[in-house]
Design a protein around this motif. Structure first.
Motif, PDB file in Angstrom:
ATOM      1  N   GLU A   1       0.783  -1.260   0.127  1.00 40.12           N
ATOM      2  CA  GLU A   1       0.032   0.011   0.129  1.00 40.12           C
ATOM      3  C   GLU A   1       0.934   1.318  -0.248  1.00 40.12           C
ATOM      4  O   GLU A   1       0.424   2.259  -0.550  1.00 40.12           O
ATOM      5  N   GLU A   2       2.026   1.425   0.679  1.00 37.58           N
ATOM      6  CA  GLU A   2       3.062   2.438   0.749  1.00 37.58           C
ATOM      7  C   GLU A   2       3.591   2.477  -0.454  1.00 37.58           C
ATOM      8  O   GLU A   2       3.808   3.638  -1.175  1.00 37.58           O
ATOM      9  N   ALA A   3       4.288   1.431  -1.081  1.00 40.69           N
ATOM     10  CA  ALA A   3       4.816   1.390  -2.322  1.00 40.69           C
ATOM     11  C   ALA A   3       3.795   1.763  -3.282  1.00 40.69           C
ATOM     12  O   ALA A   3       4.299   2.758  -4.335  1.00 40.69           O
ATOM     13  N   ALA A   4       2.551   1.823  -3.377  1.00 37.48           N
ATOM     14  CA  ALA A   4       1.683   2.073  -4.481  1.00 37.48           C
ATOM     15  C   ALA A   4       1.402   3.472  -4.555  1.00 37.48           C
ATOM     16  O   ALA A   4       1.395   4.192  -5.465  1.00 37.48           O
ATOM     17  N   LYS A   5       1.727   4.114  -3.155  1.00 41.39           N
ATOM     18  CA  LYS A   5       1.542   5.505  -3.160  1.00 41.39           C
ATOM     19  C   LYS A   5       2.593   6.301  -4.004  1.00 41.39           C
ATOM     20  O   LYS A   5       2.705   7.507  -4.612  1.00 41.39           O
ATOM     21  N   VAL A   6       3.748   5.630  -3.931  1.00 39.60           N
ATOM     22  CA  VAL A   6       4.908   6.153  -4.671  1.00 39.60           C
ATOM     23  C   VAL A   6       5.189   5.892  -5.987  1.00 39.60           C
ATOM     24  O   VAL A   6       5.382   6.509  -6.998  1.00 39.60           O
ATOM     25  N   PHE A   7       4.939   4.325  -6.318  1.00 33.65           N
ATOM     26  CA  PHE A   7       5.295   3.966  -7.649  1.00 33.65           C
ATOM     27  C   PHE A   7       4.022   3.654  -8.696  1.00 33.65           C
ATOM     28  O   PHE A   7       3.808   3.463  -9.692  1.00 33.65           O
ATOM     29  N   GLY A   8       2.824   3.652  -7.880  1.00 33.99           N
ATOM     30  CA  GLY A   8       1.394   3.358  -8.401  1.00 33.99           C
ATOM     31  C   GLY A   8       1.064   2.008  -8.246  1.00 33.99           C
ATOM     32  O   GLY A   8       2.022   1.036  -7.931  1.00 33.99           O
ATOM     33  N   GLY A   9      -0.077   1.576  -8.235  1.00 31.78           N
ATOM     34  CA  GLY A   9      -0.800   0.199  -7.887  1.00 31.78           C
ATOM     35  C   GLY A   9      -0.067  -0.818  -8.791  1.00 31.78           C
ATOM     36  O   GLY A   9       0.463  -1.849  -7.893  1.00 31.78           O
ATOM     37  N   PRO A  10      -0.371  -0.693  -9.926  1.00 34.92           N
ATOM     38  CA  PRO A  10       0.302  -1.936 -10.865  1.00 34.92           C
ATOM     39  C   PRO A  10       1.679  -2.071 -10.539  1.00 34.92           C
ATOM     40  O   PRO A  10       2.127  -3.578 -10.425  1.00 34.92           O
ATOM     41  N   PHE A  11       2.757  -1.380 -10.708  1.00 39.17           N
ATOM     42  CA  PHE A  11       3.956  -1.442 -10.530  1.00 39.17           C
ATOM     43  C   PHE A  11       4.576  -2.056  -9.113  1.00 39.17           C
ATOM     44  O   PHE A  11       5.137  -3.005  -8.927  1.00 39.17           O
ATOM     45  N   ALA A  12       3.722  -1.475  -7.869  1.00 38.11           N
ATOM     46  CA  ALA A  12       3.919  -2.063  -6.588  1.00 38.11           C
ATOM     47  C   ALA A  12       3.383  -3.150  -6.535  1.00 38.11           C
ATOM     48  O   ALA A  12       4.139  -4.355  -6.097  1.00 38.11           O
ATOM     49  N   ASP A  13       2.331  -3.734  -7.019  1.00 35.32           N
ATOM     50  CA  ASP A  13       1.806  -5.215  -7.103  1.00 35.32           C
ATOM     51  C   ASP A  13       2.793  -6.103  -7.933  1.00 35.32           C
ATOM     52  O   ASP A  13       3.064  -7.089  -7.354  1.00 35.32           O
ATOM     53  N   ALA A  14       3.193  -5.584  -9.118  1.00 36.49           N
ATOM     54  CA  ALA A  14       4.247  -6.456  -9.791  1.00 36.49           C
ATOM     55  C   ALA A  14       5.709  -6.715  -9.018  1.00 36.49           C
ATOM     56  O   ALA A  14       5.919  -7.913  -9.133  1.00 36.49           O
ATOM     57  N   LEU A  15       6.133  -5.645  -8.288  1.00 31.03           N
ATOM     58  CA  LEU A  15       7.052  -5.905  -7.542  1.00 31.03           C
ATOM     59  C   LEU A  15       6.832  -6.742  -6.239  1.00 31.03           C
ATOM     60  O   LEU A  15       7.728  -7.356  -5.876  1.00 31.03           O
ATOM     61  N   ALA A  16       5.749  -7.056  -5.947  1.00 35.14           N
ATOM     62  CA  ALA A  16       5.337  -7.612  -4.633  1.00 35.14           C
ATOM     63  C   ALA A  16       5.069  -9.013  -5.049  1.00 35.14           C
ATOM     64  O   ALA A  16       5.024 -10.205  -4.266  1.00 35.14           O
ATOM     65  N   LEU A  17       5.338  -9.451  -6.336  1.00 38.47           N
ATOM     66  CA  LEU A  17       4.960 -11.014  -6.813  1.00 38.47           C
ATOM     67  C   LEU A  17       6.108 -11.934  -6.488  1.00 38.47           C
ATOM     68  O   LEU A  17       7.325 -11.246  -6.471  1.00 38.47           O
ATOM     69  N   SER A  18       6.059 -13.075  -6.294  1.00 39.18           N
ATOM     70  CA  SER A  18       7.381 -13.775  -6.190  1.00 39.18           C
ATOM     71  C   SER A  18       7.604 -14.208  -7.664  1.00 39.18           C
ATOM     72  O   SER A  18       7.354 -15.298  -8.218  1.00 39.18           O
ATOM     73  N   GLN A  19       8.693 -13.293  -8.114  1.00 36.12           N
ATOM     74  CA  GLN A  19       9.123 -13.618  -9.229  1.00 36.12           C
ATOM     75  C   GLN A  19      10.772 -13.856  -9.293  1.00 36.12           C
ATOM     76  O   GLN A  19      11.478 -13.515  -8.201  1.00 36.12           O
ATOM     77  N   ARG A  20      11.094 -14.740 -10.141  1.00 39.09           N
ATOM     78  CA  ARG A  20      12.504 -15.007 -10.186  1.00 39.09           C
ATOM     79  C   ARG A  20      12.954 -14.920 -11.835  1.00 39.09           C
ATOM     80  O   ARG A  20      12.067 -15.369 -12.590  1.00 39.09           O
ATOM     81  N   ALA A  21      14.139 -14.404 -11.932  1.00 44.76           N
ATOM     82  CA  ALA A  21      14.565 -14.477 -13.570  1.00 44.76           C
ATOM     83  C   ALA A  21      15.992 -15.301 -13.306  1.00 44.76           C
ATOM     84  O   ALA A  21      16.755 -15.237 -12.522  1.00 44.76           O
ATOM     85  N   GLY A  22      15.947 -16.065 -14.557  1.00 41.42           N
ATOM     86  CA  GLY A  22      17.288 -16.689 -14.656  1.00 41.42           C
ATOM     87  C   GLY A  22      17.593 -17.242 -16.103  1.00 41.42           C
ATOM     88  O   GLY A  22      16.834 -16.777 -17.103  1.00 41.42           O
ATOM     89  N   ALA A  23      18.770 -17.987 -16.280  1.00 42.63           N
ATOM     90  CA  ALA A  23      19.054 -18.331 -17.583  1.00 42.63           C
ATOM     91  C   ALA A  23      18.879 -19.897 -17.833  1.00 42.63           C
ATOM     92  O   ALA A  23      19.314 -20.467 -18.813  1.00 42.63           O
TER      93      ALA A  23
END
Length: 78
Positions: free
Chosen positions: A26-48
């Motif tokens: 909720e705090e991150a959404a105030k700074v970055f906007g809801g969709p971006f904050a939600d995306a950062l909160a997902l359990s994401q992993r990147a690899g090759a």
């Protein structure tokens, strides 16, 4: 590599703190906007792994975390 690992490496490179800290969405959404904050909160992993296995690709340069901490980004914030 996870979002948390990228945040920790970026913080270290910028010299702002030793590690990343949790931030309520909720705090991150105030700074970055809801969709971006939600995306950062997902359990994401990147690899090759899949690229290496299926295409036989081998990286020729350091990985993203190493680049954040030791590469060109360091001189940009120093």
């Amino acid at each position: 590599m996870s979002v948390a690992e990228v945040a920790k490496a970026a913080a270290k490179a910028a010299g702002v703190r030793e590690g990343a800290e949790p931030w309520p969405v909720e705090e991150a959404a105030k700074v970055f906007g809801g969709p971006f904050a939600d995306a950062l909160a997902l359990s994401q992993r990147a690899g090759a792994r899949r690229t290496k296995e299926e295409l036989g690709w081998e990286p020729g340069r350091p990985g993203a975390l190493t680049e954040l901490v030791e590469g060109s980004y360091v001189s940009a914030v120093s």
